[in-house]
Design a protein around this motif. Structure first.
Motif, mmCIF file in Angstrom:
data_model
loop_
_atom_site.group_PDB
_atom_site.id
_atom_site.type_symbol
_atom_site.label_atom_id
_atom_site.label_comp_id
_atom_site.label_asym_id
_atom_site.label_seq_id
_atom_site.Cartn_x
_atom_site.Cartn_y
_atom_site.Cartn_z
ATOM 1 N N ALA A 31 7.573 -3.216 -8.385
ATOM 2 C CA ALA A 31 7.968 -2.025 -7.617
ATOM 3 C C ALA A 31 9.486 -1.970 -7.458
ATOM 4 O O ALA A 31 10.080 -0.896 -7.556
ATOM 5 N N PRO A 33 11.592 10.006 -7.514
ATOM 6 C CA PRO A 33 10.258 10.592 -7.665
ATOM 7 C C PRO A 33 9.174 9.685 -7.076
ATOM 8 O O PRO A 33 9.443 8.546 -6.708
ATOM 9 N N SER A 34 7.969 10.198 -7.027
ATOM 10 C CA SER A 34 6.822 9.429 -6.555
ATOM 11 C C SER A 34 6.678 8.140 -7.355
ATOM 12 O O SER A 34 6.895 8.135 -8.566
ATOM 13 N N ALA A 35 6.351 7.056 -6.681
ATOM 14 C CA ALA A 35 6.155 5.721 -7.274
ATOM 15 C C ALA A 35 7.455 5.046 -7.686
ATOM 16 O O ALA A 35 7.444 4.004 -8.351
ATOM 17 N N ALA A 36 8.600 5.620 -7.296
ATOM 18 C CA ALA A 36 9.889 5.029 -7.666
ATOM 19 C C ALA A 36 10.181 3.753 -6.866
ATOM 20 O O ALA A 36 10.999 2.939 -7.281
ATOM 21 N N GLY A 37 9.540 3.610 -5.707
ATOM 22 C CA GLY A 37 9.770 2.420 -4.899
ATOM 23 C C GLY A 37 10.434 2.700 -3.550
ATOM 24 O O GLY A 37 10.872 1.774 -2.862
ATOM 25 N N LYS A 38 10.480 3.945 -3.140
ATOM 26 C CA LYS A 38 11.149 4.315 -1.875
ATOM 27 C C LYS A 38 10.441 3.700 -0.662
ATOM 28 O O LYS A 38 11.076 3.077 0.185
ATOM 29 N N THR A 39 9.130 3.902 -0.596
ATOM 30 C CA THR A 39 8.380 3.369 0.555
ATOM 31 C C THR A 39 8.444 1.844 0.576
ATOM 32 O O THR A 39 8.634 1.236 1.628
ATOM 33 N N THR A 40 8.317 1.237 -0.594
ATOM 34 C CA THR A 40 8.424 -0.225 -0.668
ATOM 35 C C THR A 40 9.773 -0.692 -0.139
ATOM 36 O O THR A 40 9.849 -1.683 0.597
ATOM 37 N N LEU A 92 2.499 -5.349 -11.259
ATOM 38 C CA LEU A 92 3.339 -4.158 -11.134
ATOM 39 C C LEU A 92 4.644 -4.483 -10.400
ATOM 40 O O LEU A 92 4.623 -4.977 -9.283
ATOM 41 N N TYR A 99 3.739 -6.142 -6.983
ATOM 42 C CA TYR A 99 2.350 -6.169 -6.526
ATOM 43 C C TYR A 99 1.529 -6.602 -7.733
ATOM 44 O O TYR A 99 1.316 -5.801 -8.640
HETATM 45 N N1 LIG Z 1 0.283 -2.289 -1.536
HETATM 46 C C1 LIG Z 1 0.450 -2.011 -2.834
HETATM 47 N N2 LIG Z 1 -0.328 -2.594 -3.781
HETATM 48 C C2 LIG Z 1 -0.146 -2.341 -5.089
HETATM 49 N N3 LIG Z 1 0.797 -1.511 -5.583
HETATM 50 C C3 LIG Z 1 1.594 -0.905 -4.706
HETATM 51 C C4 LIG Z 1 1.477 -1.107 -3.295
HETATM 52 N N4 LIG Z 1 2.427 -0.376 -2.672
HETATM 53 C C5 LIG Z 1 3.107 0.274 -3.653
HETATM 54 N N5 LIG Z 1 2.603 -0.046 -4.865
HETATM 55 C C6 LIG Z 1 3.120 0.444 -6.162
HETATM 56 O O1 LIG Z 1 4.523 0.215 -6.185
HETATM 57 C C7 LIG Z 1 5.200 1.304 -6.811
HETATM 58 C C8 LIG Z 1 6.205 1.879 -5.833
HETATM 59 O O2 LIG Z 1 5.496 2.523 -4.787
HETATM 60 P P1 LIG Z 1 6.193 3.203 -3.551
HETATM 61 O O3 LIG Z 1 7.209 2.279 -3.003
HETATM 62 O O4 LIG Z 1 5.118 3.646 -2.635
HETATM 63 O O5 LIG Z 1 6.933 4.447 -4.222
HETATM 64 P P2 LIG Z 1 7.447 5.816 -3.582
HETATM 65 O O6 LIG Z 1 7.451 5.653 -2.087
HETATM 66 O O7 LIG Z 1 8.812 6.023 -4.169
HETATM 67 O O8 LIG Z 1 6.493 6.878 -4.036
HETATM 68 C C9 LIG Z 1 4.127 2.296 -7.219
HETATM 69 O O9 LIG Z 1 3.821 2.078 -8.581
HETATM 70 C C10 LIG Z 1 2.955 1.936 -6.336
HETATM 71 O O10 LIG Z 1 1.729 2.256 -6.931
#
Ligand SMILES: Nc1ncnc2c1ncn2[C@@H]1O[C@H](COP(=O)(O)OP(=O)(O)O)[C@@H](O)[C@H]1O
Ligand SMILES: [Mg+2]
Length: 219
Positions: free
Chosen positions: A18, A37-44, A16, A13
């Protein structure tokens, strides 16, 4: 062949990064954990698998087909979001019917399918109401139901227990166990909690925890 193969996925992104070269392989019918952990990239990771997010590099192979460029609706999978993301202005019935109507299903078939899912998830008594009037557990089941109505062969769950209290966590784990057994789906779920990953997979697969840990492996 494996049900899902994620090969060398990269996603940034802006500045950054991810995901940087993520690989994972999930077998058919498996219950697979993404732990980190949080921000590791799971949701992405989940969003790129279901196609909400395009990858910058890498391939996604699903049921033997390269679906890297396939749009969300063309993928035989569904995601349950951490926040549930229900449509607040629609009734619970209409929330469940939404993906079916989008796909152009005939009205009678929509009714039948929604009623089946509502019965399976014990939501029958809530159908006329708006999600805001439902309990946390009911909202969670609506979110799961909305993902299940199209009968996807892969279900993606983003931290399915995080927003639930202790009692609901217990019930929801049991619900996933039942769904997994009855529907034989492949399930990939994200969690920040190692014990939660163990307890989910313990219930489902007799101690066998298979998954990817973000942060300590190549990422
Ligand atoms: N739409 C977005 N725009 C900018 N940064 C993003 C976006 N989605 C996720 N990120 C960044 O990508 C990284 C991984 O996020 P995410 O996949 O949500 O992690 P998790 O689900 O493990 O907490 C984080 O640093 C987050 O801030
Ligand atoms: Mg997340």
């Amino acid at each position: 062949m494996s049900h899902l193969i994620v090969q060398d996925i990269h996603k940034s992104y802006g500045a950054l990064t991810a995901l940087q070269g993520l690989d994972l392989t999930v077998e058919k019918g498996e219950f697979f954990a993404l732990l980190g952990p949080s921000a590791a990239g799971k949701t992405t990771t989940l969003r790129t698998i279901c196609g909400i997010e395009a990858v910058d590099q890498g391939r996604i192979i699903f049921a033997g087909e390269d679906i890297t460029g396939t749009e969300v609706r063309g993928r035989d999978m569904a995601m349950v979001f951490q926040s549930f993301a229900l449509y607040p202005h629609l009734s619970i019935y209409d929330n469940l019917a939404f993906p079916l109507r989008q796909s152009g299903m005939a009205k009678g078939d929509v009714t039948q399918r929604v009623n089946e899912v509502a019965e399976m998830l014990r939501l029958g008594h809530t159908l006329a109401r708006k999600p805001g009037t439902a309990s946390g557990g009911e909202q969670q089941r609506v979110a799961i139901g909305r993902a299940l109505v199209r009968r996807p062969s892969l279900l993606l769950l983003d931290e399915p227990l995080t927003n639930l209290d202790a009692k609901l966590r217990f019930d929801t784990r049991a619900e996933f166990k039942r769904l997994h057994r009855e529907l034989g789906m492949t399930i990939v779920f994200a969690t920040p909690d190692e014990l939660e990953a163990l307890s989910m997979t313990y219930l489902l697969q007799n101690h066998l925890l298979r998954g990817v840990t973000f942060g300590t492996i190549k990422k």
